[in-house]
Design a protein around this motif. Sequence first.
Motif, PDB file in Angstrom:
ATOM      1  N   SER A 105       0.816  -1.221   0.000  1.00  0.00           N
ATOM      2  CA  SER A 105       0.000   0.000   0.000  1.00  0.00           C
ATOM      3  C   SER A 105       0.847   1.268   0.000  1.00  0.00           C
ATOM      4  O   SER A 105       0.313   2.361   0.078  1.00  0.00           O
ATOM      5  N   GLY A 106       2.158   1.099  -0.068  1.00  0.00           N
ATOM      6  CA  GLY A 106       3.026   2.274  -0.020  1.00  0.00           C
ATOM      7  C   GLY A 106       2.978   2.967   1.325  1.00  0.00           C
ATOM      8  O   GLY A 106       3.287   4.155   1.425  1.00  0.00           O
ATOM      9  N   GLU A 107       2.560   2.225   2.355  1.00  0.00           N
ATOM     10  CA  GLU A 107       2.469   2.748   3.722  1.00  0.00           C
ATOM     11  C   GLU A 107       1.603   4.005   3.814  1.00  0.00           C
ATOM     12  O   GLU A 107       1.872   4.920   4.583  1.00  0.00           O
ATOM     13  N   ARG A 108       0.534   4.014   3.030  1.00  0.00           N
ATOM     14  CA  ARG A 108      -0.383   5.153   3.040  1.00  0.00           C
ATOM     15  C   ARG A 108      -1.257   5.143   4.296  1.00  0.00           C
ATOM     16  O   ARG A 108      -1.554   4.095   4.848  1.00  0.00           O
ATOM     17  N   PHE A 109      -1.710   6.312   4.674  1.00  0.00           N
ATOM     18  CA  PHE A 109      -2.519   6.475   5.878  1.00  0.00           C
ATOM     19  C   PHE A 109      -4.006   6.365   5.544  1.00  0.00           C
ATOM     20  O   PHE A 109      -4.703   7.357   5.357  1.00  0.00           O
ATOM     21  N   SER A 110      -4.492   5.139   5.510  1.00  0.00           N
ATOM     22  CA  SER A 110      -5.859   4.872   5.060  1.00  0.00           C
ATOM     23  C   SER A 110      -6.921   5.181   6.108  1.00  0.00           C
ATOM     24  O   SER A 110      -8.103   5.231   5.776  1.00  0.00           O
ATOM     25  N   ALA A 111      -6.561   5.403   7.350  1.00  0.00           N
ATOM     26  CA  ALA A 111      -7.560   5.665   8.390  1.00  0.00           C
ATOM     27  C   ALA A 111      -8.177   7.053   8.264  1.00  0.00           C
ATOM     28  O   ALA A 111      -9.161   7.349   8.922  1.00  0.00           O
ATOM     29  N   PHE A 112      -7.621   7.896   7.419  1.00  0.00           N
ATOM     30  CA  PHE A 112      -8.094   9.271   7.304  1.00  0.00           C
ATOM     31  C   PHE A 112      -8.841   9.569   6.015  1.00  0.00           C
ATOM     32  O   PHE A 112      -9.318  10.680   5.824  1.00  0.00           O
ATOM     33  N   ASP A 113      -8.922   8.592   5.103  1.00  0.00           N
ATOM     34  CA  ASP A 113      -9.411   8.906   3.761  1.00  0.00           C
ATOM     35  C   ASP A 113     -10.241   7.758   3.181  1.00  0.00           C
ATOM     36  O   ASP A 113      -9.692   6.710   2.825  1.00  0.00           O
ATOM     37  N   GLY A 114     -11.536   7.955   3.094  1.00  0.00           N
ATOM     38  CA  GLY A 114     -12.421   6.948   2.521  1.00  0.00           C
ATOM     39  C   GLY A 114     -12.138   6.672   1.061  1.00  0.00           C
ATOM     40  O   GLY A 114     -12.280   5.538   0.597  1.00  0.00           O
ATOM     41  N   ASP A 115     -11.725   7.690   0.312  1.00  0.00           N
ATOM     42  CA  ASP A 115     -11.406   7.477  -1.107  1.00  0.00           C
ATOM     43  C   ASP A 115     -10.203   6.545  -1.251  1.00  0.00           C
ATOM     44  O   ASP A 115     -10.160   5.707  -2.153  1.00  0.00           O
ATOM     45  N   LEU A 116      -9.239   6.671  -0.358  1.00  0.00           N
ATOM     46  CA  LEU A 116      -8.085   5.770  -0.370  1.00  0.00           C
ATOM     47  C   LEU A 116      -8.524   4.346  -0.023  1.00  0.00           C
ATOM     48  O   LEU A 116      -8.061   3.381  -0.635  1.00  0.00           O
TER      49      LEU A 116
ATOM     50  N   ALA B  58      -9.074  -4.732  13.886  1.00  0.00           N
ATOM     51  CA  ALA B  58      -9.732  -3.901  12.881  1.00  0.00           C
ATOM     52  C   ALA B  58     -10.849  -3.048  13.488  1.00  0.00           C
ATOM     53  O   ALA B  58     -11.686  -3.563  14.217  1.00  0.00           O
ATOM     54  N   PRO B  59     -10.888  -1.769  13.155  1.00  0.00           N
ATOM     55  CA  PRO B  59     -11.956  -0.883  13.623  1.00  0.00           C
ATOM     56  C   PRO B  59     -13.189  -1.009  12.722  1.00  0.00           C
ATOM     57  O   PRO B  59     -13.419  -0.192  11.830  1.00  0.00           O
ATOM     58  N   LEU B  60     -13.969  -2.064  12.934  1.00  0.00           N
ATOM     59  CA  LEU B  60     -15.070  -2.367  12.015  1.00  0.00           C
ATOM     60  C   LEU B  60     -16.361  -1.619  12.337  1.00  0.00           C
ATOM     61  O   LEU B  60     -17.190  -1.444  11.460  1.00  0.00           O
ATOM     62  N   ARG B  61     -16.542  -1.177  13.548  1.00  0.00           N
ATOM     63  CA  ARG B  61     -17.796  -0.501  13.916  1.00  0.00           C
ATOM     64  C   ARG B  61     -17.825   0.962  13.533  1.00  0.00           C
ATOM     65  O   ARG B  61     -18.840   1.487  13.142  1.00  0.00           O
ATOM     66  N   ARG B  62     -16.704   1.628  13.694  1.00  0.00           N
ATOM     67  CA  ARG B  62     -16.637   3.051  13.349  1.00  0.00           C
ATOM     68  C   ARG B  62     -15.187   3.419  13.062  1.00  0.00           C
ATOM     69  O   ARG B  62     -14.272   2.764  13.530  1.00  0.00           O
ATOM     70  N   PRO B  63     -15.001   4.489  12.309  1.00  0.00           N
ATOM     71  CA  PRO B  63     -13.619   4.886  11.986  1.00  0.00           C
ATOM     72  C   PRO B  63     -12.873   5.342  13.232  1.00  0.00           C
ATOM     73  O   PRO B  63     -13.481   5.879  14.165  1.00  0.00           O
ATOM     74  N   PRO B  64     -11.577   5.122  13.254  1.00  0.00           N
ATOM     75  CA  PRO B  64     -10.793   5.558  14.412  1.00  0.00           C
ATOM     76  C   PRO B  64     -10.848   7.070  14.614  1.00  0.00           C
ATOM     77  O   PRO B  64     -10.760   7.563  15.718  1.00  0.00           O
ATOM     78  N   LEU B  65     -11.010   7.786  13.513  1.00  0.00           N
ATOM     79  CA  LEU B  65     -11.110   9.240  13.557  1.00  0.00           C
ATOM     80  C   LEU B  65     -12.022   9.657  12.416  1.00  0.00           C
ATOM     81  O   LEU B  65     -11.673   9.478  11.250  1.00  0.00           O
ATOM     82  N   ALA B  66     -13.206  10.149  12.738  1.00  0.00           N
ATOM     83  CA  ALA B  66     -14.161  10.556  11.706  1.00  0.00           C
ATOM     84  C   ALA B  66     -13.760  11.932  11.187  1.00  0.00           C
ATOM     85  O   ALA B  66     -14.109  12.955  11.762  1.00  0.00           O
ATOM     86  N   CYS B  67     -12.998  11.940  10.113  1.00  0.00           N
ATOM     87  CA  CYS B  67     -12.454  13.220   9.640  1.00  0.00           C
ATOM     88  C   CYS B  67     -12.756  13.498   8.175  1.00  0.00           C
ATOM     89  O   CYS B  67     -12.287  14.494   7.642  1.00  0.00           O
ATOM     90  N   SER B  68     -13.518  12.617   7.520  1.00  0.00           N
ATOM     91  CA  SER B  68     -13.858  12.911   6.125  1.00  0.00           C
ATOM     92  C   SER B  68     -15.212  12.303   5.775  1.00  0.00           C
ATOM     93  O   SER B  68     -15.586  11.248   6.296  1.00  0.00           O
TER      94      SER B  68
END
Length: 182
Positions: A87-98, A158-168
């Motif tokens: 994944s190129g060590e991308r930060f997927s917890a912040f971006d739904g499009d990612l 895995a954070p399956l119930r809700r995002p770790p940080l709802a930012c987008s």
Amino acid sequence: MNTTCAHCVCAMSYMRPSYTPLPLDAPHPFKLYRYRERGHPQTSARCSLAVLFVPGHGGSHEQVRSIARATLDAARDAAVDFYALGSGERFSAFDGDLLLAQAAAIRTAATVAQQDAGGAPIAILAHSMGAVAALEAERAPAAGRVPLQPAAIVTLAAPLRRPPLACSASLDRVYAGLREAA
């Protein structure tokens, strides 16, 4: 207090990983790797299971090595092939499009890995946000494509119930889709 134990012995584990890139013909920044343990005896049996590892937020395809090595040691006679999505060590917890792009890459990678493994069933082992992307890949097939139907999806931390940080808003949409499917 005596803390020694005659039958309690810890053995050092050694890994000699080899990651072979496999082509993913798709317009996304992800990569697929076949994992092999150098010096580990390869079984002559046909592959009975292909395992696709999907890393989480900021993770690397190289994280597959520990569980792959332990599995290969435990299942000496089983023919299990391991693959990992880079994944190129991308930060997927912040971006739904990612996450959606990662889900598309998982669908493509699962097909390529399954073909590489001679058509063996595929299981997905996904860590953290990689698990959210894996469930999204299974839930929402790409237009005009056969849905992803893994033998199993195993999620780790895995954070399956809700995002770790709802930012987008895009992240909220991914989780809304997963709640609908549940």
